[in-house]
Design a protein around this motif. Sequence first.
Motif, PDB file in Angstrom:
ATOM      1  N   LEU A 129       4.752  -2.109  -2.131  1.00 30.82           N
ATOM      2  CA  LEU A 129       5.099  -3.337  -2.828  1.00 30.82           C
ATOM      3  C   LEU A 129       6.238  -4.060  -2.117  1.00 30.82           C
ATOM      4  O   LEU A 129       6.257  -5.287  -2.033  1.00 30.82           O
ATOM      5  N   GLY A 130       7.174  -3.302  -1.576  1.00 31.39           N
ATOM      6  CA  GLY A 130       8.287  -3.910  -0.867  1.00 31.39           C
ATOM      7  C   GLY A 130       7.874  -4.584   0.415  1.00 31.39           C
ATOM      8  O   GLY A 130       8.434  -5.618   0.788  1.00 31.39           O
ATOM      9  N   VAL A 186      12.820   2.711  -0.237  1.00 29.81           N
ATOM     10  CA  VAL A 186      12.820   3.306  -1.558  1.00 29.81           C
ATOM     11  C   VAL A 186      14.033   4.218  -1.709  1.00 29.81           C
ATOM     12  O   VAL A 186      14.589   4.698  -0.742  1.00 29.81           O
ATOM     13  N   ALA A 239      -0.502  -0.936  -9.988  1.00 24.07           N
ATOM     14  CA  ALA A 239       0.685  -1.705  -9.620  1.00 24.07           C
ATOM     15  C   ALA A 239       0.327  -3.045  -8.977  1.00 24.07           C
ATOM     16  O   ALA A 239       1.227  -3.798  -8.598  1.00 24.07           O
ATOM     17  N   ARG A 258       4.247   3.627  -3.754  1.00 26.28           N
ATOM     18  CA  ARG A 258       4.124   2.361  -4.489  1.00 26.28           C
ATOM     19  C   ARG A 258       5.275   1.414  -4.136  1.00 26.28           C
ATOM     20  O   ARG A 258       5.059   0.239  -3.816  1.00 26.28           O
ATOM     21  N   ASP A 259       6.502   1.914  -4.156  1.00 23.16           N
ATOM     22  CA  ASP A 259       7.659   1.057  -3.871  1.00 23.16           C
ATOM     23  C   ASP A 259       7.655   0.571  -2.426  1.00 23.16           C
ATOM     24  O   ASP A 259       8.032  -0.568  -2.143  1.00 23.16           O
ATOM     25  N   TRP A 260       7.220   1.452  -1.513  1.00 24.13           N
ATOM     26  CA  TRP A 260       7.190   1.066  -0.096  1.00 24.13           C
ATOM     27  C   TRP A 260       6.164  -0.048   0.143  1.00 24.13           C
ATOM     28  O   TRP A 260       6.463  -1.066   0.770  1.00 24.13           O
ATOM     29  N   ASN A 274      13.835  -2.945   2.326  1.00 24.64           N
ATOM     30  CA  ASN A 274      13.112  -2.606   1.090  1.00 24.64           C
ATOM     31  C   ASN A 274      12.840  -1.114   0.972  1.00 24.64           C
ATOM     32  O   ASN A 274      11.817  -0.691   0.467  1.00 24.64           O
ATOM     33  N   ALA A 283       5.403   7.361  -6.520  1.00 28.41           N
ATOM     34  CA  ALA A 283       6.507   6.421  -6.713  1.00 28.41           C
ATOM     35  C   ALA A 283       7.024   5.896  -5.382  1.00 28.41           C
ATOM     36  O   ALA A 283       7.274   4.688  -5.224  1.00 28.41           O
TER      37      ALA A 283
END
Length: 233
Positions: A216-217, A233, A64, A212-214, A231, A209
Amino acid sequence: MTASKPPHSSAPIATAEVTIPPLGLRGILRWPDNPAGLVIFAHGSGSSRLSPRNNHVAEALSAAGLATLLFDLLSPAEEADRANVFDIPVLAGRLTGVIDWSGGIAEMANLPLGLFGASTGSAAALMAAAERPDRIAAIVSRGGRPDLARDALPAVRAPTLLIVGGADGEVVTLNEAAAARLGDRARMVVVPGATHLFPEPGALDAVVAAARDWFLGHLAGPAIGRKGGDNAV
């Protein structure tokens, strides 16, 4: 090898074995092209840089666009004494040392930095974040024991995601209590039906998931001082 800087490669993700001074701790560094941030892992008791679960997460984070570093918190001789495995202040000190080491490497120094802690490694990550509040931009805990960070929790400034398995019994309660102490800096995600190591089908993918979202945010821009709800998730 002893890494003075991250490896460069024409491949999308370069992987290298590194040795971190001054104790010669061994690590695995994954370095994608133009990483958005660096995530350092702190494994739990009885695990190491070779943890298949943490490597699975690290591979996904690197895919990512995040650099990742897994390392052994203890030397082989230290691991022989089981008391060291559960000495959270010692583990946190090792993690703080690696944070400082990364800050001395030009390619890493300016990257937003996240910590991923598993089991007892989560407590070490939280303690280290409390020691280096201006360096840590985000934290993720997987099946963690944040309660073992004790009085360090109120000093943690980084947005913190606590991921727990819904069937992990007392650990769910311990994470709920830690989230309350962390306040609006924290968010808790429960993976339904998952036990402590997330071996159930799809459970570890849910961890990937969410983490990754945490990251990246919170690592894509200035994150220190943000509230845990941003941000999310």
